[in-house]
Scaffold this active site. Structure first.
Site, PDB file in Angstrom:
ATOM      1  N   GLU A 399       0.805  -1.225   0.000  1.00 14.15           N
ATOM      2  CA  GLU A 399       0.000   0.000   0.000  1.00 14.15           C
ATOM      3  C   GLU A 399       0.838   1.276   0.000  1.00 14.15           C
ATOM      4  OE1 GLU A 399      -2.865  -0.241   3.163  1.00 14.15           O
ATOM      5  OE2 GLU A 399      -4.153  -1.580   2.018  1.00 14.15           O
ATOM      6  N   GLU A 480      -6.516  -7.576  -1.178  1.00 12.47           N
ATOM      7  CA  GLU A 480      -7.186  -7.332   0.103  1.00 12.47           C
ATOM      8  C   GLU A 480      -8.584  -6.792  -0.173  1.00 12.47           C
ATOM      9  OE1 GLU A 480      -5.310  -5.013   3.175  1.00 12.47           O
ATOM     10  OE2 GLU A 480      -3.297  -5.673   2.600  1.00 12.47           O
TER      11      GLU A 480
END
Length: 766
Positions: A399, A480
């Protein structure tokens, strides 16, 4: 040419381990703190064995600052005649996070990566007498070491949390092997093995290397021999092999390469395991051995209650089994770091695919930090390049923002080291730079409809083009979803449980229905302890489809129910069957997760209904949920409020025959305390086990809101991991025990509560 890796594969493979390695986990002295003068002193402290966590954790409200400091481990090694003229090395599988090693007070090695192994050469410093080994473990979040420098949503528990080994070898030995299969899908595939030698004296080497391939059932297949013409490296080729079985999800066939070396008076043997398979992410989906497979999986942290990272082989293998056998996953992501070799070995054995990634969470540090992250790529790949289960290298910090210069380095190194696998980079921002082979994306769009600033309908997954910003189709994997968007505790209200299940089903349905999506890996397998900046105030992230003790939440059955009933029949109503649990009461609408063909529910008042699959809302799932909507007929069949509340039986059918039933009672009573160990026998290879403790009613369902305390007493050659008194949460809890060193016999576990008779369990320690 890749340089030799830091850790030989012999430690993680079956068969006789050569060069000789000795377990070096017993009788360490542990002391909190470290000062330089301590390195050469014999310290008084606690006697511990590895794996070991520097700080034992409470279940919740744990202050991570308590381990963010130095700790000292120390062990004596006595000279043995067997060491004469040998190379002696100490290998640590994992130390969190910044390790410094001293021999007789002199600093000889350091390692700044908490997730990969490192080797300490003892040969020069160790002759007759005693060698004092001191390891300083600094648990501080050093901003020069990934993943530190920002805030990370998980804990990095200090300690020597994986095993240590003493390796004894001749002056020249085999260090490691990299195997590549060739023409894998042809009728005559081949194997190319590149072999690195350990040659600390850097002497010229003249010798010969012989290799044999062994089939999964132990039969000899082929042999190859070569002269060693370089001082550090050799190669073997095996061609035109016949009747080779492919490593696949349902048939994870593992082959063995056995090596024997003789060179200038030195000799050595070595073996490693591998598989014949191809794996490719394409714009049209994921292919294994040329066959398209939709990837369905979950993310996994390597943490456990009370012990943090410090759990051994049995616990690591059990997590792999839970993912494959209980949850029905075919892939796992090792969020957010390389995980235990025991875990990866077992993924190889059971056919569970792996996306493995380097350490990190959102933050990118300075140049020193980046250099270390690049080395993380090297260490990860060189440790794990023979695992057939691993199909994708994650070479981007989870991320993180775009940093093309940095990620060009990580991708280039991964491709140099391993040309057989693609790279991925886990991102959360749309239209991010794509330097990897696969656009891997954390898609949390489901939940954004709750934000009044976002004007879009409820959307399970973004369209690939919206995410990538690219007109050209590219390989695409969702890595995710859910998690923090809808954290759910096992004891939360039923309506929240239903929504939790529904969100997972919606995303699974969207992934199954979109050929552009190779698959989806949900956040996450189980709940976990975290930093103060995250979680539910108690520093626990309740993001899992299991609890920290690996108990199934109802959302876990969203995954399990998508598997074939030939593997395991699933029938799980998303309800505790209580008339007053939901807002305004009742149990309708009712959802049942199952892979049966048909389901019928029958009330004790005589009313009966067939429940039908919801193929309207979930048209793409292999097994859509069965749903009974709120209707006058269904509501009347249950009886109006204030009248008797019926018991109910659910029956599942396959091919017209009943195969499973589940009963729920209107008046559940505390009836049984059940102990469920993962294994009944402990041995040196599998010396620990989880014991689930469940409070059940008269038909075997959990008493979700019974929150009694549980006392654990042990007798015999076992010890408890964690506290002696724990609490039931959601009607259950768990604990781990492990065998005491060097002891055998019957081990007795006694569990006591105020509500149930004492429950006893006997394990065998071999």
């Amino acid at each position: 040419m890749a340089r030799p890796p830091d850790r030989t594969h012999v430690f993680r493979r079956t068969g006789p381990p050569m060069p000789k390695k000795l377990n070096f986990c017993e009788d360490w002295t542990f002391v909190a703190g470290f000062e330089p003068q301590m390195a050469g002193q014999h310290l008084d402290g606690d006697t511990v064995r590895l794996p070991h966590t520097a700080i034992e954790l409470p279940f919740d409200y744990f202050d991570e600052r308590s381990y963010q400091k130095p700790f000292t481990y120390q062990k004596k090694l006595q000279w043995s005649d067997s060491f004469q003229d040998k190379e002696i090395n100490l290998v640590f599988d994992g130390v969190m996070a910044n390790a410094s090693v001293f021999l007789n007070g002199v600093h000889v090695a350091g390692h700044k990566d908490g997730y990969t192994p490192f080797e300490v050469r003892l040969t020069e410093a160790f002759r007759d007498g005693e060698c004092l080994i001191t390891v300083c473990v600094d648990g501080s979040e050093n901003p020069d070491i990934p993943p530190f420098g920002g805030r990370i949503d998980y804990l990095t528990y200090a300690g020597i949390y994986r095993e240590a080994w003493l390796q004894i070898a001749d002056s020249i030995s085999i260090k490691t092997v990299k195997i590549e299969t060739q023409d894998t899908l042809s009728e005559a595939p081949g194997v190319f093995a590149r072999i690195w030698l350990s040659n600390p004296a850097q002497t010229a080497v003249n010798g010969q290397l012989h290799g044999e391939l062994i089939s999964p059932d132990g039969e000899f297949i082929a042999a190859s021999t070569t002269d060693i013409v370089a001082d550090q490296i050799a190669a073997l080729a095996f061609e035109n092999l016949k009747n080779i079985s492919l490593w696949d999800l349902d048939n994870p066939a593992l082959y063995t390469l056995r090596l024997a070396m003789r060179a200038d008076g030195s000799k050595d043997t070595f073996e490693t395991v591998f598989g014949f398979r191809t794996a490719e992410f394409t714009p049209a989906g994921f292919l294994i051995n040329g066959r398209k497979v939709k990837l369905i999986g979950l993310n996994r942290h390597q943490s456990f209650p009370y012990s943090g990272y410090a759990q051994g082989r049995a616990s690591q293998e059990r997590d792999a089994e839970l993912l494959k056998e209980e949850l029905g996953c075919n892939i796992v992501r090792t969020s957010h770091y390389p995980q235990s070799p025991w875990f990866l070995d077992h993924c190889d054995r059971i056919g569970l695919l792996v996306l493995e990634e380097i350490p990190g969470w959102q933050h990118i540090g300075g140049e020193t930090w980046k250099d270390e992250a690049v080395q993380n790529v090297r260490r990860m790949i060189e440790r794990d390049w023979n695992h057939p289960s691993i199909v994708l290298w994650g070479v981007r910090i989870n991320e993180s923002a775009d940093d093309d210069a940095f990620y060009q380095r990580t991708n280039a190194l991964a491709r140099e080291l391993d040309r057989t696998r693609q790279t991925g980079g886990i991102r959360k921002d749309t239209e991010s730079s794509l330097l990897e082979d696969v656009y891997t994306f954390n898609d949390f769009v489901l939940g954004s409809f709750e934000d009044p600033r976002v004007n879009r309908p409820r959307t399970p997954l973004r369209d690939r083009k919206e995410t990538t910003g690219l007109v050209k189709p590219v390989p695409y994997l969702v890595t995710e979803y859910n998690g923090h968007m809808y954290p759910t505790k096992i004891f939360d209200q039923e309506q929240r449980q239903i929504e939790h299940v529904t969100r997972h089903l919606e995303i699974l349905n969207a992934a199954y229905g979109d050929d552009a999506v190779s698959g989806c890996i949900g956040w996450c397998m189980f709940d976990y302890n975290t930093h103060q900046d995250f979680g539910s105030g108690d520093r626990v992230c309740y993001h899992g489809v299991m609890t920290m003790f690996r108990e199934m939440k109802l959302a876990g059955y969203a995954y399990a129910s998508q598997t074939s009933p030939n593997r395991k029949v699933i029938l799980e109503p998303v309800s505790i069957w209580a008339r007053g649990e939901r807002n305004i009461g009742g149990t309708l609408p009712l959802m049942v997760l199952s892979n049966c063909d048909e389901i019928r529910m029958t009330y004790s008042n005589g009313n009966s209904f067939e429940i039908f699959r919801d193929t309207v809302n979930f048209p793409h799932l292999p097994h859509p949920p069965f749903c009974l909507e709120l209707s006058t007929e269904a509501e009347d069949a249950l009886g109006v409020w204030g009248h008797d509340w019926p018991d109910v039986e659910f029956t599942g059918y396959l091919n017209g025959e009943p195969v499973v039933t589940r009963n729920f009672v209107a008046n559940p009573l505390a009836t049984e305390l059940r102990l469920e160990p993962d294994r009944m026998t402990l041995n040196p290879d599998h010396n620990e086990t989880r014991v689930l403790t469940k409070a059940l009613d008269q038909v075997g369902n959990p008493l979700t809101f019974l929150n009694d305390s549980v006392s654990i007493e042990l007798d015999g050659p076992i010890e408890l991991i964690g506290p002696e008194k724990v609490a039931l949460r959601g009607g259950g809890t768990g604990f781990w025990v492990r065998a005491q060193s060097g002891k055998k016999g019957n081990a007795h576990i006694s569990v006591k509560t105020s509500r149930f008779p004492e429950k006893r369990l006997t394990l065998q320690v071999e």
